[in-house]
Design an enzyme around this catalytic site. Structure first.
Site, PDB file in Angstrom:
ATOM      1  N   GLY D  48      50.356  42.946  41.210  1.00 57.19           N
ATOM      2  CA  GLY D  48      51.170  43.130  40.183  1.00 57.19           C
ATOM      3  C   GLY D  48      52.384  43.441  40.464  1.00 57.19           C
ATOM      4  N   ASN D 120      43.636  49.227  34.802  1.00 52.59           N
ATOM      5  CA  ASN D 120      43.548  47.726  35.341  1.00 52.59           C
ATOM      6  C   ASN D 120      42.183  47.322  34.739  1.00 52.59           C
ATOM      7  OD1 ASN D 120      43.335  45.607  36.714  1.00 52.59           O
ATOM      8  ND2 ASN D 120      42.400  46.537  38.506  1.00 52.59           N
ATOM      9  N   GLY D 121      42.392  45.920  33.970  1.00 49.52           N
ATOM     10  CA  GLY D 121      41.273  45.490  33.190  1.00 49.52           C
ATOM     11  C   GLY D 121      41.759  44.801  32.016  1.00 49.52           C
ATOM     12  N   TYR D 262      40.322  35.273  46.387  1.00 50.62           N
ATOM     13  CA  TYR D 262      41.610  35.215  46.233  1.00 50.62           C
ATOM     14  C   TYR D 262      42.535  36.537  46.133  1.00 50.62           C
ATOM     15  CZ  TYR D 262      45.998  34.107  44.036  1.00 50.62           C
ATOM     16  OH  TYR D 262      47.704  33.918  43.830  1.00 50.62           O
TER      17      TYR D 262
END
Lengths: 482, 482, 482, 482
Positions: D48, D120-121, D262
């Site tokens: 981020g 996070n999510g 990734y």
């Protein structure tokens, strides 16, 4: 004169020192409501110089603009132009300054909510509000009394109550003095506590619409017509259908008499009386009571000017302006730092020695709080050459602090709570000292004593605030006999 | 009253409209010089409200702090504490506001240079300065008159001249009015142009050291003792060896008489005369000349208060304060936007109807410039209930703009340059209108006419400024007979 | 690798540590020149990450936008849109950070002046410039070498010289390394010192117009065609008549060979050679010279990747990426505070233990400066499980600091100036240590040794900088035998 | 490669696009927890880059510092020094930028509350949370999913629940993916949803204390020891008594397999596997499946480097770095404006023509989303002189968007959802195109297919999210057969 009040600011919780604020609201039709509010706030600047804010509603969106400092400093043409819509409210905050206080600037608005609020007054008891919020899972920490009111109103609004119904629901929980102006997308609401301790009036805009203002002087500036005061215990709702009144409680008028003595602007009307004329009467009656003679009357500018003219007319002694006020030192309340205080009254007042030289002078002031300012004025005047100095005060001795947030010192700092008039005279080194009598004060208003809160002079409070340890602010208070 | 001056601000180059600024300098020993300058700037706030700055020197380092707005807004305890050292200068800027002007806030100081400068005055001709700089490879673009003076002085200082010698070298190049206060690491210097058009005086600090100030009222605030004025054409240098005087030119005192009429604070002394007492004399002589009678004298606050008392004493008519001034609307000059002007005089003045009702009133003002404000005051007073309104002006008709930067409108906007007294009376709709005579004005000062610049009233300028197209600011000027 | 250079930043004058900056200029027709410069600065970000600025000229007005941080941080769509016009220049500054440095962000432009300047390089001697300015009455204090150059050029421009003529006049005064890009309202000028120590090239825009750039990689990003380098001693002027070249001095190409070793981006072309291919040759020749064998080659990312592939191709040992670089820790040079350094190389590099476990590894890096980073890398690699660690350096030992401002430490901090190779190996605790030979370095470029400045390796400087005490930055330099 | 994801940012609600954020928390003893969090956030920067924040608790006071931009930009030594205390949490936000988003920067903390939260999510369904809050009189407007979670937890905490009990109470209401780190004055809590879709692990500080981190690479940077992952459905509480685990729900591990492809840093460990080694296996298996031969393997930097080495080892074809990445153009996701996109891939990638000239090249990339980037890479490579270009993708075709907030485009923008492999090859103009098989992908992880969320490749979601119109973000989704 309450200039010395400032010294106590730092020793108190700043969150609650905002009773003497100015609030203003406009509901119009095809008007730039925020711009009218801006003018109104200029006219109410004397009620609060710490910070200012305006909220307006436009097409479902409430926008707020706030800043620290005077109205003339906070707003710019471009910030005003962002505040669209024909309903708006504004607030001038009076209180100690400081970065951490910026978050308390009003109007209060929580993002995503449906209304904004401006509050003039003080709730000495808020534990009930805090407990209510906690019981609902809403965090009361860090909120001052105004913000607690907002949060509780918001609780009901979120649950689906209309803003009026939310006010009705919450009104009994609010213990203290409050003039509230609330605004939703399409409504303007004014609410005044059951005792009407702080002023709040209604005006009418010529091109349809209504205005609420702390004082009537702010109606004049935008050419709004004075209608009447909001009654104690009344809620007034303005929307597209016009104005509706609701009696939320049986009110008893108890205006703080200090509004006449010092707070309000002289061109305002309170309880049907022009403040300037009441102040002139204070001077006239003081002249009758004190019967002091001399060569010249010197007002302590600006608040004692009307009383000086009253005294002059009664006693046939000419007025002259021997004390020059620095126009840019706003009320002593907001003096920033200790270091500035060392020069004391010199920051605010200078003398014209030619007016004092060899004269017996009558200095007229509106009040004595701690006595330190009076002492310095006497010294100034003597240094300027006065032969004799009589100090005349157009109100009775201030012997009690108050519970409603006007930023008074603790009682042990009030000189008249601790000394006799002669002791005070001796302390300030005047040749004579005269206070207006309490009776004279009431007489000057031309109104019944029953209509007033007179706490500062009598120690009597209209609201039952129960146990001392419930009280939000004050400590060390002892009731003494007048 | 020169309230209407504001309207011309936007049509003029803002860079040059700063004559009526306030400057203040302190050279002390073991004092916080910047803090004393700060107090001085408070007392000089009436000479400039747009912006303020202070420079101080400490151990070889010159620090500057500047900001837009009032002194009370610009500085904080922490910014002052950064300005160390016992020599400091300050400046209050009077001019139009606007972001782009921020760069012109004084004192002027170029990083890495050895001195700072504060300027009160105006150079109507600067082409010679621009050409000098270009010839030396120094860019004059974007610099106003004060900055050009700084750059030329700096040119000499960089080449190794002492600051005094640089001033001596440059003095003949400066054409116009200027009171300069300069400061280097260990020196404070004051310079006044040969005509002494703007005021500048010297004070003494008790604990060793000297003060320079635009007006004596700012000496009082820091308990400095008034010594004397800086003479026209004089340079005064203060350093560790005390004060030294240099005559840079044979000076001829030509103080702008408008300082007595309106600009200066009443508690200041100019040419040995207390401004307040001169203004009272203006009122007294006006009473003798005009012989107007009525029920009550109403001063247009604040500048006409002394004249009103003078008139009252002479004519035995009582003064009362029927016009209430909004204390927070500072001089009309700094009104921000056109939209605010629509409410006109209402922003600044409100009435106490009880004082006017049915009365024949004498309204006293200090001057008429465009006439629009007077017209609105008459209207206000009539709306408040006055039976008859006599307008009395304590100075002669303003028929000429000036070349020295006091922000006057073009001549064709001056009502007295275009109308007879009767036409003006008709325009403002007063029942009578009386101006003080020019002779009466001089008489009130108690001084010789030779000592004054009287441009506004006579069109006579002390300085030969040659061809019209050289002039920095004014246009469309036609000399007319008084 | 010169990562350790950072440590010396705070002990040096920050003003002069900006040689390895990036400059970029565009003269186009109907292009948004500033936007193209913006793209160019992105591509040159590796040459300076401290701050960035762009100046553009539009209709007689030069605008500048600057800020601290990366290009991606400094500019926004709206700031770019303010930079109108079809001629623009930009600068990425490489240096220590800190608030006080903000004033030195380039391009340099003085308000009201007629040109802006961006400089990559360093003048070790500036006393002549300072003296020149003082003799002209222009203050040189507080100006770094770039700003002194600007002030002297400005001196001539104000006196009426064209910008080209000013450059011609000043060129002989500038002693040191400098790639300058200058811009006036209608001209773009590039100037390179007589030794061409820093790179500067010319590109062509397809829709008419030219570009100057520190490196050719920035031409690619805007689809400009590479034309050639600006020659040492050449001034190139672009205006509406196209491009003109002036030989200001007989130049001798002396490119800093460190551009090939470390500074330049691998996709740039210098002296006709692709940097990436030269670096691969460094690795190939190192393989031939060192003949070290092992299981896997680990590049220290990113600068030693090409050399690693070169070594791999020659020695037939596979490359693997066992050291993972934190992409967001930009060059060590700008690490902010001591406290961050405690975690050392961990902030930048992490290991993939699976790649090292039980292996004999060849770690390839571009250089060793202080040795502390190499020591930590060896430790990291061993902790990750390597059986044996051979350190291979694709350049000779750095034994000399330089005079031109690449932020090298004092000579006594250079490990190779104080230890033999075996001592260094011992210090960093590697199993073996091999440097490329000086001869191998030259061979890898495919060019003549004469074309390079090789100070770091040989102590030989192309410019005679005379007496030590004249020198701007370096101290404690002792020439030692290679 | 998911670089094209950025294009859809503006067409989606930005509030919900933050799944791939980085969270980090520290509970230590006598440590500067905030500083350790700061280091951790550096290491998690790849998750981020839009904004970052840290909250710490010290003596009953929670302090928060937040800002837009990279970690290196947001914090300064002085801001870190304000974040005292030995418990702290931090958050890197990944999402579209824009002023209006600044208010959503995490950690979330409401003034006066007792805890802070980092998330996070993504919760695809939040209507149940909104309804819950409304029923409690708490305004949900303007809150994103993370803020709704905070408000509901706060509701219970204010009512007197401990933070752990509040989490237990609320856990069943949270539908979607969430790794939460919560902090109170004396506690650090980590919570992971029942499917463990995003990673979250536990580390141990040597001097007592624990760390939670999105990825293990951030443990290495502060020398914390990897302990284990937080289990799906687990709450881990750290306080002065150490670490306690609570099973809030029977969890089923369903890690998003894209973390291996990734998202995650190669040096992190997920489900016991080093990401770098899994990616090398992807390359190895791809080599076995595709069997493409050529002269050189060119990785698209940086994410496909390990797969390239894997392919190289398997196919015995050398790797070379022919594509140079601009290190300062961070993930395409945060590209600011349309105008920048016109230069397309040139902003990020440049070529070394010497590496391509006349060669048959294998370009390896991690994924194809829209195909536009692949098309441009093929064009770049051909323009650089490649004779033949084979595109090899180390993951299967991306045919489905996801429900959990990784910023994927709508399904109709996914090239593989609309074209066959041959059609894509034709579109991108490669000589051949090969994707890794789904089976090969699973095989490369060395783990069971059951452990993964494979939505992008299979369209299968672990969570039942019911009716389409409940879903927070996605539209136009059609399940297609693989």
């Amino acid at each position: 004169m309450v200039k010395n009040f400032s010294c106590s600011l730092n020793s108190l919780e700043s969150d609650s020192l905002h009773e003497k604020c100015g609030v203003f609201g406009v509901y119009g039709k095809d008007v730039e409501a925020a711009r009218l509010v801006y003018y109104g706030l200029w006219a109410l600047q004397h009620r609060g110089q710490e910070s200012s804010g305006i909220a307006s509603a436009n097409e479902n969106l409430i926008s707020v603009f706030k800043g620290e400092g005077l109205v003339s400093h906070v707003y710019t043409e471009s910030s005003l132009s962002l505040l669209k819509g024909s309903v708006a409210i504004g607030h001038n905050r009076y209180s100690t300054s400081g970065g951490s206080c910026a978050k308390h600037i009003q109007p209060i608005y929580e993002e995503g909510s449906l209304f904004a609020l401006a509050h003039n007054g003080n709730l000495p008891i808020v534990t009930n509000l805090q407990n209510f919020l906690i019981s609902k899972g809403i965090n009361p920490n860090g909120s001052n009394d105004s913000e607690l009111m907002y949060k509780i109103l918001n609780y009901y609004v979120v649950k689906g109550y209309s803003l009026e119904d939310a006010v009705k629901k919450c009104f009994p929980m609010f213990i203290g003095s409050f003039c509230l102006i609330l605004m939703s997308e399409n409504k303007l609401i004014a609410v005044r506590d059951s005792y009407g301790i702080r002023p709040l009036c209604i005006g009418k805009l010529n091109n349809e619409g209504y205005v609420f203002s702390s004082e009537s002087c702010a109606l004049d500036i935008i050419n709004a017509e004075y209608v009447r005061e909001v009654n104690p215990g009344e809620m007034v709702v303005v929307d597209k259908n016009g104005l509706k009144s609701f009696e939320l409680a049986k009110g008893t008028q108890k205006l703080d008499i200090f509004e006449f003595v010092y707070f309000a602007r002289p061109d305002s009307i309170l309880l049907g009386k022009r403040v300037n004329e009441v102040r002139k009467s204070l001077g006239r009656i003081l002249a009758k009571e004190a019967r002091v003679k001399g060569d010249v009357i010197i007002p302590v500018p600006d608040s004692s000017i009307p009383a000086s003219f009253g005294y002059s007319q009664q006693a046939k002694i000419p007025v002259d302006f021997g004390l020059i006020k620095n126009r840019y030192v706003h009320r002593t309340f907001i003096k920033p730092a200790q270091s500035l205080r060392d020069l004391g009254v010199k920051m605010k007042l200078n003398t014209i020695p030619e007016i004092f030289k060899g004269k017996e002078v009558l200095v007229i002031d509106d009040s004595i709080v701690r006595g330190t300012t009076s002492k310095k004025i006497v010294e100034l005047v003597k240094n300027a050459g006065a032969r004799k100095v009589h100090m005349l005060i157009s109100s009775p001795p201030v012997r009690y602090p108050d519970f409603y947030g006007i930023d008074t010192p603790d009682q042990n700092e009030l000189i008249a709570a601790n000394m006799s008039v002669e002791e005070i005279r001796n302390y300030i080194e005047a040749d004579s000292l005269h206070f207006l009598s309490y009776k004279g004060l009431i007489e000057a208003t031309g109104l019944s004593e029953n209509l007033f809160t007179t706490t500062h002079f009598t120690g009597i409070y209209p609201i039952d605030i129960g146990e001392r340890n419930d009280i939000n602010i004050r400590k060390n208070f002892v009731k003494i006999s007048v």
